[in-house]
Design a protein around this motif. Structure first.
Motif, PDB file in Angstrom:
ATOM      1  N   THR A   8       0.784  -1.331  -0.153  1.00 38.00           N
ATOM      2  CA  THR A   8       0.085   0.005  -0.098  1.00 38.00           C
ATOM      3  C   THR A   8       0.919   1.205  -0.084  1.00 38.00           C
ATOM      4  OG1 THR A   8      -0.059  -0.002   2.403  1.00 38.00           O
ATOM      5  CG2 THR A   8      -1.758  -1.017   1.442  1.00 38.00           C
ATOM      6  N   LYS A   9       0.207   2.365  -0.273  1.00 36.66           N
ATOM      7  CA  LYS A   9       0.800   3.898  -0.213  1.00 36.66           C
ATOM      8  C   LYS A   9      -0.209   4.490   0.869  1.00 36.66           C
ATOM      9  CE  LYS A   9       3.718   4.168  -4.158  1.00 36.66           C
ATOM     10  NZ  LYS A   9       3.892   5.039  -5.386  1.00 36.66           N
ATOM     11  N   ALA A  10       0.399   5.566   1.498  1.00 35.27           N
ATOM     12  CA  ALA A  10      -0.323   6.490   2.250  1.00 35.27           C
ATOM     13  C   ALA A  10      -1.096   7.184   1.299  1.00 35.27           C
ATOM     14  CB  ALA A  10       0.628   7.523   2.984  1.00 35.27           C
ATOM     15  N   PHE A  11      -2.671   7.404   2.026  1.00 38.65           N
ATOM     16  CA  PHE A  11      -3.629   8.127   1.214  1.00 38.65           C
ATOM     17  C   PHE A  11      -4.024   7.593   0.023  1.00 38.65           C
ATOM     18  CE2 PHE A  11      -0.718  11.252   3.462  1.00 38.65           C
ATOM     19  CZ  PHE A  11      -1.049  11.543   4.488  1.00 38.65           C
ATOM     20  N   CYS A  12      -3.877   6.264  -0.071  1.00 39.85           N
ATOM     21  CA  CYS A  12      -4.466   5.783  -1.494  1.00 39.85           C
ATOM     22  C   CYS A  12      -5.912   5.148  -1.026  1.00 39.85           C
ATOM     23  CB  CYS A  12      -3.543   4.410  -1.809  1.00 39.85           C
ATOM     24  SG  CYS A  12      -4.185   3.494  -2.916  1.00 39.85           S
ATOM     25  N   PRO A  13      -6.938   5.629  -1.728  1.00 42.53           N
ATOM     26  CA  PRO A  13      -8.503   5.436  -1.660  1.00 42.53           C
ATOM     27  C   PRO A  13      -8.460   3.759  -2.059  1.00 42.53           C
ATOM     28  CG  PRO A  13      -8.137   6.732  -3.599  1.00 42.53           C
ATOM     29  CD  PRO A  13      -6.673   6.629  -2.898  1.00 42.53           C
ATOM     30  N   TYR A  14      -7.816   3.509  -3.026  1.00 40.96           N
ATOM     31  CA  TYR A  14      -7.911   1.969  -3.475  1.00 40.96           C
ATOM     32  C   TYR A  14      -7.496   0.946  -2.373  1.00 40.96           C
ATOM     33  CZ  TYR A  14      -8.844   4.457  -7.740  1.00 40.96           C
ATOM     34  OH  TYR A  14      -9.330   5.030  -8.753  1.00 40.96           O
ATOM     35  N   ASN A  49       5.008  -8.907 -11.324  1.00 38.21           N
ATOM     36  CA  ASN A  49       5.392  -9.033 -12.858  1.00 38.21           C
ATOM     37  C   ASN A  49       5.395  -7.367 -13.324  1.00 38.21           C
ATOM     38  OD1 ASN A  49       5.586 -11.746 -13.162  1.00 38.21           O
ATOM     39  ND2 ASN A  49       3.572 -11.800 -13.005  1.00 38.21           N
ATOM     40  N   GLY A  50       5.999  -6.559 -12.394  1.00 38.49           N
ATOM     41  CA  GLY A  50       6.221  -5.297 -12.893  1.00 38.49           C
ATOM     42  C   GLY A  50       4.844  -4.052 -12.533  1.00 38.49           C
ATOM     43  N   ARG A  51       3.903  -4.740 -12.157  1.00 42.65           N
ATOM     44  CA  ARG A  51       2.679  -3.732 -11.996  1.00 42.65           C
ATOM     45  C   ARG A  51       3.116  -2.964 -10.541  1.00 42.65           C
ATOM     46  NH1 ARG A  51      -3.062  -6.613 -11.627  1.00 42.65           N
ATOM     47  NH2 ARG A  51      -3.594  -4.663 -11.484  1.00 42.65           N
ATOM     48  N   SER A  52       2.953  -1.643 -11.211  1.00 47.64           N
ATOM     49  CA  SER A  52       3.574  -0.554 -10.235  1.00 47.64           C
ATOM     50  C   SER A  52       2.362   0.163  -9.265  1.00 47.64           C
ATOM     51  CB  SER A  52       4.229   0.665 -10.758  1.00 47.64           C
ATOM     52  OG  SER A  52       3.427   1.102 -11.965  1.00 47.64           O
ATOM     53  N   THR A  53       1.038  -0.230  -9.620  1.00 50.30           N
ATOM     54  CA  THR A  53      -0.058   0.592  -9.012  1.00 50.30           C
ATOM     55  C   THR A  53      -0.168  -0.276  -7.504  1.00 50.30           C
ATOM     56  OG1 THR A  53      -1.679  -0.813  -9.972  1.00 50.30           O
ATOM     57  CG2 THR A  53      -1.159   1.307 -10.980  1.00 50.30           C
ATOM     58  N   VAL A  54      -0.832   0.360  -6.794  1.00 56.83           N
ATOM     59  CA  VAL A  54      -1.142   0.072  -5.358  1.00 56.83           C
ATOM     60  C   VAL A  54      -2.856   0.058  -5.269  1.00 56.83           C
ATOM     61  CG1 VAL A  54       1.141   0.341  -4.432  1.00 56.83           C
ATOM     62  CG2 VAL A  54      -0.688   2.245  -4.338  1.00 56.83           C
ATOM     63  N   PRO A  55      -3.300  -0.850  -4.582  1.00 61.66           N
ATOM     64  CA  PRO A  55      -2.554  -1.843  -3.913  1.00 61.66           C
ATOM     65  C   PRO A  55      -2.094  -2.959  -4.631  1.00 61.66           C
ATOM     66  CG  PRO A  55      -4.710  -2.058  -3.388  1.00 61.66           C
ATOM     67  CD  PRO A  55      -4.700  -0.787  -4.292  1.00 61.66           C
ATOM     68  N   GLN A  56      -1.142  -3.896  -4.564  1.00 57.93           N
ATOM     69  CA  GLN A  56      -0.925  -5.249  -4.841  1.00 57.93           C
ATOM     70  C   GLN A  56      -1.169  -6.155  -3.638  1.00 57.93           C
ATOM     71  OE1 GLN A  56      -0.599  -6.008  -8.338  1.00 57.93           O
ATOM     72  NE2 GLN A  56      -0.564  -3.453  -8.506  1.00 57.93           N
TER      73      GLN A  56
END
Length: 85
Positions: A8-14, A49-56
């Motif tokens: 995760t990342k801070a302040f990420c609504p997803y 596999n390279g996906r850079s979006t969060v969350p994973q």
């Protein structure tokens, strides 16, 4: 109970949406905050596999994907079985 890992990342609504769903399922979640990058971000990129979006999200090592994929598993009635494993 399945092992659930989420990057995760801070302040990420997803990220918040995914964590809320997992919490509602009483899943034990290991969360890795990659807001500042570092080795956990590199680990996430490798595992996804390279996906850079969060969350994973990973359940017992299986790459679920992001928040949308997690929600789709819930809609399809498949999430409970994965979490019970």
């Amino acid at each position: 109970m399945a092992k659930v890992e989420i990057y995760t990342k801070a302040f990420c609504p997803y990220c918040s949406r995914a964590m809320k769903l997992l919490s509602a399922k009483d899943a034990q979640v290991e969360e890795f905050d990659i807001t500042m990058g570092g080795p956990k971000r590199a680990e996430m990129l490798d595992r996804s596999n390279g996906r850079s979006t969060v969350p994973q999200i990973f359940i017992d090592g299986w790459h679920v994907g992001g928040s949308d994929e997690l929600a789709a598993l819930e809609r399809e009635g498949k999430l409970d079985a994965l979490l019970a494993a």
